[in-house]
Write a protein that holds these residues in place. Structure first.
Motif, mmCIF file in Angstrom:
data_model
loop_
_atom_site.group_PDB
_atom_site.id
_atom_site.type_symbol
_atom_site.label_atom_id
_atom_site.label_comp_id
_atom_site.label_asym_id
_atom_site.label_seq_id
_atom_site.Cartn_x
_atom_site.Cartn_y
_atom_site.Cartn_z
ATOM 1 N N SER A 246 0.822 -1.206 0.000
ATOM 2 C CA SER A 246 0.000 0.000 0.000
ATOM 3 C C SER A 246 0.859 1.260 0.000
ATOM 4 C CB SER A 246 -0.922 0.021 1.221
ATOM 5 O OG SER A 246 -1.832 -1.060 1.173
ATOM 6 N N ALA A 247 0.258 2.342 -0.459
ATOM 7 C CA ALA A 247 0.888 3.661 -0.410
ATOM 8 C C ALA A 247 -0.060 4.608 0.308
ATOM 9 C CB ALA A 247 1.186 4.165 -1.816
ATOM 10 N N ARG A 248 0.520 5.611 0.960
ATOM 11 C CA ARG A 248 -0.282 6.604 1.682
ATOM 12 C C ARG A 248 -0.115 7.947 0.989
ATOM 13 N NH1 ARG A 248 0.369 9.373 6.585
ATOM 14 N NH2 ARG A 248 2.511 8.598 6.707
ATOM 15 N N ILE A 249 -1.237 8.569 0.625
ATOM 16 C CA ILE A 249 -1.196 9.832 -0.102
ATOM 17 C C ILE A 249 -2.167 10.827 0.530
ATOM 18 C CG2 ILE A 249 -0.626 8.674 -2.275
ATOM 19 C CD1 ILE A 249 -3.539 9.125 -3.142
ATOM 20 N N ARG A 250 -1.915 12.107 0.250
ATOM 21 C CA ARG A 250 -2.886 13.163 0.575
ATOM 22 C C ARG A 250 -3.574 13.555 -0.721
ATOM 23 N NH1 ARG A 250 -1.371 18.214 3.996
ATOM 24 N NH2 ARG A 250 -0.203 18.661 2.097
ATOM 25 N N LEU A 251 -4.898 13.711 -0.651
ATOM 26 C CA LEU A 251 -5.692 14.036 -1.826
ATOM 27 C C LEU A 251 -6.622 15.199 -1.505
ATOM 28 C CD1 LEU A 251 -6.555 13.245 -4.738
ATOM 29 C CD2 LEU A 251 -8.243 11.721 -3.707
ATOM 30 N N ARG A 252 -6.642 16.168 -2.399
ATOM 31 C CA ARG A 252 -7.487 17.341 -2.178
ATOM 32 C C ARG A 252 -8.959 16.933 -2.137
ATOM 33 N NH1 ARG A 252 -5.466 22.336 -2.916
ATOM 34 N NH2 ARG A 252 -3.906 21.556 -4.407
ATOM 35 N N ASP A 285 3.162 5.563 -9.879
ATOM 36 C CA ASP A 285 3.737 6.901 -9.948
ATOM 37 C C ASP A 285 3.237 7.655 -11.175
ATOM 38 O OD1 ASP A 285 5.089 5.053 -11.482
ATOM 39 O OD2 ASP A 285 6.973 6.168 -11.448
ATOM 40 N N ALA A 286 3.170 6.967 -12.337
ATOM 41 C CA ALA A 286 2.688 7.616 -13.557
ATOM 42 C C ALA A 286 1.222 8.005 -13.430
ATOM 43 C CB ALA A 286 2.893 6.687 -14.754
ATOM 44 N N TRP A 287 0.449 7.184 -12.748
ATOM 45 C CA TRP A 287 -0.983 7.481 -12.580
ATOM 46 C C TRP A 287 -1.170 8.669 -11.643
ATOM 47 C CZ3 TRP A 287 -5.174 4.631 -9.419
ATOM 48 C CH2 TRP A 287 -6.437 4.946 -9.920
ATOM 49 N N LEU A 288 -0.411 8.726 -10.558
ATOM 50 C CA LEU A 288 -0.553 9.824 -9.600
ATOM 51 C C LEU A 288 -0.178 11.163 -10.222
ATOM 52 C CD1 LEU A 288 0.867 8.169 -6.349
ATOM 53 C CD2 LEU A 288 -1.530 8.554 -6.959
ATOM 54 N N VAL A 289 0.798 11.149 -11.123
ATOM 55 C CA VAL A 289 1.213 12.395 -11.760
ATOM 56 C C VAL A 289 0.070 13.036 -12.531
ATOM 57 C CG1 VAL A 289 2.681 13.312 -13.608
ATOM 58 C CG2 VAL A 289 3.669 11.836 -11.858
ATOM 59 N N GLU A 290 -0.834 12.222 -13.065
ATOM 60 C CA GLU A 290 -1.956 12.754 -13.839
ATOM 61 C C GLU A 290 -2.866 13.652 -12.998
ATOM 62 O OE1 GLU A 290 -4.161 9.903 -16.031
ATOM 63 O OE2 GLU A 290 -2.399 8.763 -16.650
ATOM 64 N N PHE A 291 -2.839 13.500 -11.671
ATOM 65 C CA PHE A 291 -3.712 14.317 -10.808
ATOM 66 C C PHE A 291 -3.043 15.621 -10.379
ATOM 67 C CE2 PHE A 291 -5.115 9.939 -10.413
ATOM 68 C CZ PHE A 291 -6.481 10.062 -10.604
ATOM 69 N N GLU A 299 4.044 8.311 1.656
ATOM 70 C CA GLU A 299 4.949 7.163 1.737
ATOM 71 C C GLU A 299 4.428 6.051 0.825
ATOM 72 O OE1 GLU A 299 3.153 4.863 5.648
ATOM 73 O OE2 GLU A 299 4.846 6.216 5.950
ATOM 74 N N PRO A 300 5.314 5.173 0.376
ATOM 75 C CA PRO A 300 6.729 5.027 0.722
ATOM 76 C C PRO A 300 7.606 6.084 0.037
ATOM 77 C CG PRO A 300 6.123 3.386 -0.898
ATOM 78 C CD PRO A 300 4.856 4.085 -0.526
ATOM 79 N N ALA A 301 8.833 6.202 0.524
ATOM 80 C CA ALA A 301 9.739 7.236 0.042
ATOM 81 C C ALA A 301 10.081 7.050 -1.431
ATOM 82 C CB ALA A 301 11.009 7.235 0.896
ATOM 83 N N GLU A 302 10.232 5.775 -1.888
ATOM 84 C CA GLU A 302 10.615 5.563 -3.287
ATOM 85 C C GLU A 302 9.514 5.993 -4.246
ATOM 86 O OE1 GLU A 302 9.335 1.371 -1.818
ATOM 87 O OE2 GLU A 302 10.376 3.139 -1.028
ATOM 88 N N LEU A 303 8.237 5.815 -3.837
ATOM 89 C CA LEU A 303 7.131 6.263 -4.675
ATOM 90 C C LEU A 303 7.119 7.788 -4.747
ATOM 91 C CD1 LEU A 303 4.548 5.835 -6.311
ATOM 92 C CD2 LEU A 303 3.283 5.734 -4.149
#
Length: 317
Positions: A246-252, A285-291, A299-303
């Protein structure tokens, strides 16, 4: 004009079906009045090639044969163009009707209707209505991309293509030379799988990122076409569908619905932000960039590092 072309196609089909040996272009031109009236050899050649392609599109199997003298001839063998007796029960006819209705809003609507007409001619009972059964179901496959039709034909005819493609992380499109294998729809988007000649490897392209016109290239394929083309599996791996962590992100708040739909946990942070836990796999990573600025990787740091690198590449153009 339409009647003249239909008559010309019919005459060409009768010539090809009625011969026991391949007929050359010269012999076909001498046998069909419309070809005799062609103003020049170039005009005749263009007309003949269009007619031949149209007959193949209608389902006629035309063979191209080269004799001992190197002259090319054409014929349509009767055994290759004869349908065996077809018997369909109500359920089978309904299944065909549903398959045809899927394409009624797409480029293949005419082909689907034509296929059902051919089944009628081959013996489909008149009292069976393939469109009528299960009329409450309205399946649809949307096809809005202009690249769909030329790519569909290129996949069918095994023709290499050239198009401009803009990656999610690139500011400008770049030329791609591709040997197309298969098209597949996944979650409302069309994807093309094929062999990328410039990169020497299999690639999958999202049709909505193809810009400009798809152009056909001459020559044959240089790479072997696999028996099974896994378009959906490849795209799913990009989106983290096969993730085992899993990855942890902040989303508007109010943004990124596709991310929210796949999140395994959501927590409100306040100040217009939420925290999400999402599956993490190859290509996330490529998908998250689209947002864009609506997403921050925690996290994680590499992502996080991969996303930052992609954003910097976009900023540099």
């Amino acid at each position: 004009m339409a009647i003249a072309k239909a008559e010309r196609l019919m005459n060409l089909a009768l010539c090809l079906l009625g011969t026991r040996r391949p007929l050359s272009k010269r012999e076909l031109r001498e046998s069909i009045e419309a070809y005799l009236e062609a103003g020049s050899d170039d005009s005749f050649n263009r007309m003949f090639e269009r007619d031949k392609d149209d007959l193949r599109e209608l389902g006629l199997v035309i063979e191209t044969v080269e004799n001992l003298d190197g002259e090319v001839g054409y014929l349509a063998r009767r055994d290759s163009n004869r349908l065996p007796p077809i018997t369909l029960d109500a359920e089978e006819a309904a299944a065909l009707g549903l398959a045809a209705k899927v394409w009624q809003q797409a480029r293949l609507a005419g082909a689907a209707s034509g296929a059902l007409q051919k089944l009628r001619a081959a013996g489909l009972p008149e009292d069976v209505d393939p469109y009528g059964a299960h009329s409450a179901l309205e399946p649809r496959i949307p096809v809005h991309e202009a690249a769909f039709e030329p790519l569909m034909l290129a996949c069918r005819d095994r023709r290499p293509v050239l198009f401009e493609y803009r990656k999610a992380t690139a500011a400008r499109p770049e030329a791609r030379h591709v040997e197309p294998w298969a098209l597949e729809c996944w979650r409302g988007h069309w994807y093309l799988a094929g062999y990328d000649r410039d990169r020497g490897a299999e690639r999958v392209f999202r049709l909505s990122r193809i810009t400009g016109r798809v152009r056909s290239r001459s020559g044959s394929y240089t790479a072997e076409v696999p028996d099974v083309v896994t378009v959906r599996e490849t795209v799913a791996s990009w989106a983290g569908e096969t993730a085992d962590r899993s990855a942890r992100i902040r989303l508007r708040t109010g943004a990124g619905y596709p991310l929210r739909a796949r999140a395994t946990a959501v927590r409100e942070l306040g100040d217009g932000w939420d925290e999400l836990e999402v599956p993490y796999g190859h290509g996330l990573d490529a998908w998250l960039v689209e947002f864009g600025p609506d997403v921050v990787v925690l996290e994680p740091a590499e992502l996080r590092a991969d996303v930052v690198d992609r954003l910097r590449a976009v900023a540099k153009g």
